[in-house]
Design a protein around this motif. Structure first.
Motif, PDB file in Angstrom:
ATOM      1  N   ALA A 204       3.395   7.839  50.646  1.00  0.00           N
ATOM      2  CA  ALA A 204       3.019   8.044  52.187  1.00  0.00           C
ATOM      3  C   ALA A 204       4.510   8.467  52.698  1.00  0.00           C
ATOM      4  O   ALA A 204       4.311   9.284  53.480  1.00  0.00           O
ATOM      5  CB  ALA A 204       3.116   6.509  52.475  1.00  0.00           C
ATOM      6  N   ALA A 208       4.452  12.524  54.084  1.00  0.00           N
ATOM      7  CA  ALA A 208       4.825  12.979  55.421  1.00  0.00           C
ATOM      8  C   ALA A 208       5.733  14.216  55.528  1.00  0.00           C
ATOM      9  O   ALA A 208       5.207  15.143  56.402  1.00  0.00           O
ATOM     10  CB  ALA A 208       5.762  11.918  56.201  1.00  0.00           C
ATOM     11  N   VAL A 211       2.538  17.074  55.582  1.00  0.00           N
ATOM     12  CA  VAL A 211       1.626  17.040  56.784  1.00  0.00           C
ATOM     13  C   VAL A 211       1.817  18.195  57.641  1.00  0.00           C
ATOM     14  O   VAL A 211       0.637  18.814  57.878  1.00  0.00           O
ATOM     15  CB  VAL A 211       1.875  15.668  57.632  1.00  0.00           C
ATOM     16  N   LEU A 224      -2.668  12.501  56.910  1.00  0.00           N
ATOM     17  CA  LEU A 224      -1.874  11.650  57.923  1.00  0.00           C
ATOM     18  C   LEU A 224      -2.396  10.187  57.639  1.00  0.00           C
ATOM     19  O   LEU A 224      -1.754   9.149  57.654  1.00  0.00           O
ATOM     20  CB  LEU A 224      -1.720  11.755  59.231  1.00  0.00           C
ATOM     21  N   CYS A 227      -1.837   8.652  54.126  1.00  0.00           N
ATOM     22  CA  CYS A 227      -0.708   8.368  53.900  1.00  0.00           C
ATOM     23  C   CYS A 227      -0.309   6.926  54.756  1.00  0.00           C
ATOM     24  O   CYS A 227       0.242   5.828  54.227  1.00  0.00           O
ATOM     25  CB  CYS A 227       0.483   9.152  54.377  1.00  0.00           C
ATOM     26  N   ALA A 276       9.070   5.795  55.069  1.00  0.00           N
ATOM     27  CA  ALA A 276       7.717   6.348  55.428  1.00  0.00           C
ATOM     28  C   ALA A 276       7.301   6.197  56.861  1.00  0.00           C
ATOM     29  O   ALA A 276       6.677   6.942  57.358  1.00  0.00           O
ATOM     30  CB  ALA A 276       6.687   5.555  54.490  1.00  0.00           C
ATOM     31  N   LEU A 279       9.053   8.495  58.945  1.00  0.00           N
ATOM     32  CA  LEU A 279       8.985   9.971  58.689  1.00  0.00           C
ATOM     33  C   LEU A 279       7.433  10.391  59.013  1.00  0.00           C
ATOM     34  O   LEU A 279       7.103  11.476  59.718  1.00  0.00           O
ATOM     35  CB  LEU A 279       8.867  10.455  57.062  1.00  0.00           C
ATOM     36  N   LEU A 280       6.568   9.674  59.131  1.00  0.00           N
ATOM     37  CA  LEU A 280       5.171   9.437  59.569  1.00  0.00           C
ATOM     38  C   LEU A 280       5.196   9.593  61.143  1.00  0.00           C
ATOM     39  O   LEU A 280       4.538  10.397  61.630  1.00  0.00           O
ATOM     40  CB  LEU A 280       4.327   8.308  59.082  1.00  0.00           C
ATOM     41  N   VAL A 283       6.184  13.042  62.276  1.00  0.00           N
ATOM     42  CA  VAL A 283       5.194  14.206  62.327  1.00  0.00           C
ATOM     43  C   VAL A 283       3.800  13.793  62.671  1.00  0.00           C
ATOM     44  O   VAL A 283       3.073  14.628  62.874  1.00  0.00           O
ATOM     45  CB  VAL A 283       4.905  14.560  60.696  1.00  0.00           C
ATOM     46  N   ALA A 284       3.593  12.811  63.320  1.00  0.00           N
ATOM     47  CA  ALA A 284       2.473  12.291  64.071  1.00  0.00           C
ATOM     48  C   ALA A 284       2.023  13.307  65.245  1.00  0.00           C
ATOM     49  O   ALA A 284       0.972  13.413  65.491  1.00  0.00           O
ATOM     50  CB  ALA A 284       2.505  11.026  64.645  1.00  0.00           C
ATOM     51  N   SER A 293       2.068  10.251  69.362  1.00  0.00           N
ATOM     52  CA  SER A 293       3.303  10.448  68.691  1.00  0.00           C
ATOM     53  C   SER A 293       4.441   9.597  69.123  1.00  0.00           C
ATOM     54  O   SER A 293       4.947   8.953  68.409  1.00  0.00           O
ATOM     55  CB  SER A 293       3.737  11.749  68.393  1.00  0.00           C
ATOM     56  N   GLU A 297       5.961   6.553  66.873  1.00  0.00           N
ATOM     57  CA  GLU A 297       7.383   6.819  66.646  1.00  0.00           C
ATOM     58  C   GLU A 297       7.888   5.428  67.064  1.00  0.00           C
ATOM     59  O   GLU A 297       8.946   5.051  66.423  1.00  0.00           O
ATOM     60  CB  GLU A 297       8.032   7.872  67.310  1.00  0.00           C
TER      61      GLU A 297
END
Length: 400
Positions: A204, A208, A211, A224, A227, A276, A279-280, A283-284, A293, A297
């Motif tokens: 995961a 990211a 992605v 996404l 992950c 994770a 980072l996800l 990039v959301a 996003s 975040e």
């Protein structure tokens, strides 16, 4: 349980090393030249007889030193170059261990099959998957300076795919064997139980990074979401196991000294989950747009802060137990690599939180943890090199 974590000491034999073999007439022949490398092994080829999956923890611990360096919120001249060298060392080590593992399966197939069915060694089959993922992430983070962007992205994607597939297999297979085949005692739970279920969390976090490089639309959305699903898979399984380890420690205490370093493995899923999530969250925006996003975040920060706090609490407990054990004698073994990768995940988690919050305190924490990681890695790497390459005690064949 504890003794299975470390290589079995070799039984002294005659006719190896610097001994003077007798000739057929009973007259001593000329003395053999003492080998510089693998001194305790009868033959250098014996080095592959004791290759277990937990050797890949050395790749994880080395690779995280490079990955954490380039994600630190404070960069100094030469840090990226040093990280590139360490990433190269981790890559080389991965190739060597992969070759040694293949040779081990070819020469000692019965022993190799026994590793998976062993109630302790079997759990460490999560290490090869995480080694692939760690080196793959480093390839994208620093390998671009060596391979170029296109080649680095290709290598990273291949390693991520291989590591993710292998990690998902271990996350299912090893718990299945635990429930159906392994002989599990009441005091058997230890940090190594986390090894087969943590790889999806590493997937995961490292996924990211990929992605933004996936074509926009359904492909990027699918990656996404995958992950995110692997994040939950690993998180819930890890929480169950952490609870079992805590219960075992409370009821049966810390146990033999050889198992104490595995207490640090508990930091792995904690720090990696913080990494994770953030980072996800970072990039959301490539999938959800600015409004969605921001929510992701914010959720990542709200999740990461308390989990990182618990990770620091556990680190303090593990440190106290480790110091107490070291005073009485802490034997060196491959379990010492537990002092590296789990701490490295806390470095990357603190760095990601520092990036999203701008908190100087988190920046200081990330740098402080990284300095501790460097100290641990230097110590363990040196001891491993001496035990594996110079005298060969860590690679000595298992004997009845």
């Amino acid at each position: 349980m504890a003794h299975a974590l470390l290589p079995t000491p070799p039984v002294p034999t005659t006719g190896g090393g610097a001994s003077e073999p007798a000739t057929g007439s009973g007259t001593p022949g000329p003395p053999r030249r003492r080998r510089v490398l693998f001194r305790v092994l009868e033959s250098p080829s014996d080095a592959v007889s004791a290759v277990t999956p937990n050797w890949f923890a050395a790749v994880m611990g080395t690779g995280i030193v490079a990955n954490a360096a380039v994600t630190l919120p404070v960069q100094v001249p030469g840090l990226r170059a040093a990280a590139t060298v360490v990433w190269g060392a981790a890559t080389l080590l991965l190739l060597v261990l992969a070759g040694a593992t293949v040779a081990h399966w070819v020469r000692f197939p019965a022993v190799a099959r026994g590793h998976l069915l062993h109630p302790v060694t079997g759990h460490f089959y999560g290490a090869p998957a995480m080694a692939l993922l760690t080196v793959g992430a480093g390839t994208l983070l620093v390998g671009t300076d060596v391979l170029g962007p296109a080649a680095a992205l290709t290598v990273s994607a291949v390693l991520w795919t291989l590591g993710t597939c292998l990690g998902l297999v271990t996350a299912v297979l090893v718990p299945y064997l635990t429930f159906t085949r392994y002989d599990v005692a009441d005091d058997a739970a230890f940090g190594g139980w986390l090894m087969p279920v943590v790889p999806p969390m590493v997937s995961a976090a490292t996924g990211a990074l990929l992605v933004p490089h996936v074509p926009a639309g359904q492909w990027r959305l699918t990656l996404l979401l995958a992950c995110g699903g692997m994040f939950g898979t690993s998180l819930i399984a890890s929480l169950v196991i952490i609870t079992l380890v805590w219960s075992r420690l409370a009821r049966h205490k810390t146990g033999p000294a050889a198992t104490v370093p595995t207490l640090w493995i508990l930091l792995g899923p904690l720090g990696q989950s913080v990494t994770a999530a953030n980072l996800l969250g970072g990039v959301a925006y490539t999938v959800l747009g600015p409004h969605g996003s921001r929510a992701v975040e914010l959720a990542a920060v709200l999740y990461g802060l308390p989990v990182l706090g618990f990770a620091l609490l556990w680190a303090a407990v593990a440190l106290a137990v480790t110091v107490r054990t070291a005073r009485a004698g802490l034997p060196f073994g491959l379990t010492w690599w537990s002092f590296t990768f789990p701490v490295g995940t806390c470095v990357t988690g603190a760095s990601a939180l520092a990036l999203h919050t701008g908190a100087v305190a988190l920046q200081v924490l990330a740098v402080t943890l990284y300095v501790a990681l460097l100290g641990a890695w230097g110590t363990v790497a040196a001891r491993t090199f001496r035990g594996a390459v110079l005298d060969g005690t860590l690679l000595a064949p298992h004997r009845a």
